[in-house]
Motif scaffolding. Structure first.
Motif, PDB file in Angstrom:
ATOM      1  N   PHE A 227       0.844  -1.211   0.000  1.00 31.08           N
ATOM      2  CA  PHE A 227       0.000   0.000   0.000  1.00 31.08           C
ATOM      3  C   PHE A 227       0.877   1.259   0.000  1.00 31.08           C
ATOM      4  CE2 PHE A 227      -2.488  -3.380   1.981  1.00 31.08           C
ATOM      5  CZ  PHE A 227      -3.607  -3.388   1.155  1.00 31.08           C
ATOM      6  N   LYS A 228       1.879   1.235  -0.876  1.00 34.53           N
ATOM      7  CA  LYS A 228       2.787   2.355  -1.149  1.00 34.53           C
ATOM      8  C   LYS A 228       3.763   2.664  -0.007  1.00 34.53           C
ATOM      9  CE  LYS A 228      -0.475   4.559  -4.335  1.00 34.53           C
ATOM     10  NZ  LYS A 228      -1.151   5.821  -4.731  1.00 34.53           N
ATOM     11  N   LYS A 229       3.848   1.747   0.947  1.00 41.04           N
ATOM     12  CA  LYS A 229       4.795   1.951   2.048  1.00 41.04           C
ATOM     13  C   LYS A 229       6.228   1.692   1.599  1.00 41.04           C
ATOM     14  CE  LYS A 229       6.123   0.113   6.573  1.00 41.04           C
ATOM     15  NZ  LYS A 229       5.844  -0.927   7.611  1.00 41.04           N
ATOM     16  N   HIS A 230       6.423   0.648   0.776  1.00 42.86           N
ATOM     17  CA  HIS A 230       7.773   0.219   0.409  1.00 42.86           C
ATOM     18  C   HIS A 230       8.264   0.995  -0.813  1.00 42.86           C
ATOM     19  CE1 HIS A 230       7.165  -3.894   2.620  1.00 42.86           C
ATOM     20  NE2 HIS A 230       7.107  -2.845   3.416  1.00 42.86           N
ATOM     21  N   ASN A 231       8.476   2.291  -0.626  1.00 46.09           N
ATOM     22  CA  ASN A 231       9.033   3.110  -1.691  1.00 46.09           C
ATOM     23  C   ASN A 231      10.559   3.023  -1.649  1.00 46.09           C
ATOM     24  OD1 ASN A 231       9.746   4.667   0.506  1.00 46.09           O
ATOM     25  ND2 ASN A 231       8.175   6.221   0.170  1.00 46.09           N
TER      26      ASN A 231
END
Length: 277
Positions: A227-231
Motif C-alpha cells: 500500500f505504497k509503504k515500500h518506496n
C-alpha cells in the motif's frame, strides 16, 4: 553464535567480477563485521583467485578456496546460464570442513545495502535452511511450481540461504539429488532451485523477501502490495539484500532498471579499490 560470519559463494570464472562487486557492497554496509569467504568452484584460474584474495586482504577477510573434482555431478543437467557450480551449494555440507556449522549463501548477482548480522543470527527453529519466496502480486509462481514439482509449500529462491550445515550433512544426499534429476530432467527450469524445492522445501523456514531477498525487477509489485509503504526510501533504509534476478544483469550495458545506478555505484567503489592495490 560465532562473531565471524561465514559467507558461501559457488560460481565459475564468468561471475568473478560480479562477485567482487557484491563483496564490496558487503564490506561497505557491514562495518565492524569480519567475514570468511568460502568459494566452492571447479576451475577458476589462479590469477583470478589471487585478484580476489588481494581485495579480501584489503578488507581483512579470509578467502577459503574449495576446488571441486570435475567429475562431481557429471550427469546433472546444465545450461549456459546455470553451470554445474550451482549444485555445489546443495552439497556444501559435504564439501566444507565439519568445523563450519553454518553458512550464509549469497548469489554473486546481489548487492548488500544494509547489515546482515540479524540474518546470520536467525533462529532457524530446527529447520535446515532459511530462504525467501518471490511471490509477486498473485503468488502464481508457487501455484505453478507446486503443480510442476508436486510440492505443498512456497517456491523458495536459492539465491540467499542461511544453511545449518550440521542438519544439511545428515539430510542432503548426492544419490537423492541424482534420483530427482533423473526423474524430473525434462521439467527442470532452474535446475538446482527446482531440486532444492522438490527435495528439501519442507526443511526450509521462510524469511521476508522484501528484507533479505528483494527481487530488483519487482519494485512496483512490492510498492503496491505494501500500500505504497515500500518506496525507494523504505528499501534503502530496511532492505538488506537486493537480488538482480533475471536479465539483463545490472552490469549489462542494456540494463536500465530501478536499481542499476546503485549497482554501478558499487562497481565504481570496486574499481577504486582495485586501482589502489
Amino acid at each position: 553464535m560465532n562473531d565471524e560470519i561465514d559467507i558461501l559463494v559457488t560460481l565459475d570464472e564468468n561471475y568473478m567480477e560480479p562477485l567482487k562487486v557484491m563483496l564490496t557492497s558487503l564490506y561497505y554496509n557491514n562495518p565492524g563485521e569480519t567475514f570468511n569467504i568460502w568459494l566452492i568452484h571447479q576451475a577458476i584460474s589462479r590469477e583470478k583467485l589471487l585478484e580476489l584474495n588481494k581485495i579480501l586482504n584489503s578488507f581483512n577477510w579470509k578467502l577459503y578456496n574449495e576446488k571441486i573434482d570435475a567429475k562431481l555431478l557429471d550427469g546433472a543437467p546444465t545450461l549456459e546460464r546455470y553451470p554445474k557450480e550451482m549444485y555445489f551449494r546443495l552439497l556444501c555440507g559435504q564439501i566444507l570442513p565439519k568445523s563450519v556449522k553454518r553458512v550464509l549463501y549469497l548469489d554473486p548477482d546481489i548487492l548488500v545495502i544494509n547489515p546482515l548480522r540479524e540474518l546470520w543470527d536467525l533462529d532457524l527453529e530446527g529447520s535446515m535452511i532459511g530462504a525467501a519466496t518471490h511471490t509477486g502480486m498473485t503468488n502464481l509462481t508457487t501455484e505453478i511450481n507446486s503443480l510442476r514439482l508436486g510440492t505443498d509449500h512456497g517456491y523458495y529462491n536459492s539465491g540467499v540461504m542461511v544453511i545449518d550445515l550440521e542438519i544439511a550433512r545428515s539430510t542432503i544426499k548426492l544419490q537423492d539429488i541424482d534420483d530427482a534429476i533423473n526423474k524430473y530432467n525434462a521439467f527442470l527450469i532452474l535446475p538446482d532451485q527446482d531440486i532444492l524445492n522438490y527435495l528439501y522445501g519442507k526443511y526450509i523456514k521462510e524469511i521476508p523477501e522484501e528484507i533479505w531477498n528483494y527481487d530488483s525487477r519487482k519494485y512496483f509489485s512490492y510498492y503496491t502490495k505494501s500500500f505504497k509503504k515500500h518506496n525507494l526510501q523504505w528499501v534503502m533504509e530496511n532492505t538488506s539484500i537486493l537480488h538482480f534476478c533475471g536479465r539483463p544483469k545490472p552490469w549489462d550495458p542494456k540494463s536500465d532498471g530501478k536499481f542499476t545506478a546503485l549497482y554501478l555505484h558499487y562497481q565504481k567503489f570496486l574499481k577504486r579499490i582495485s586501482e589502489n592495490l
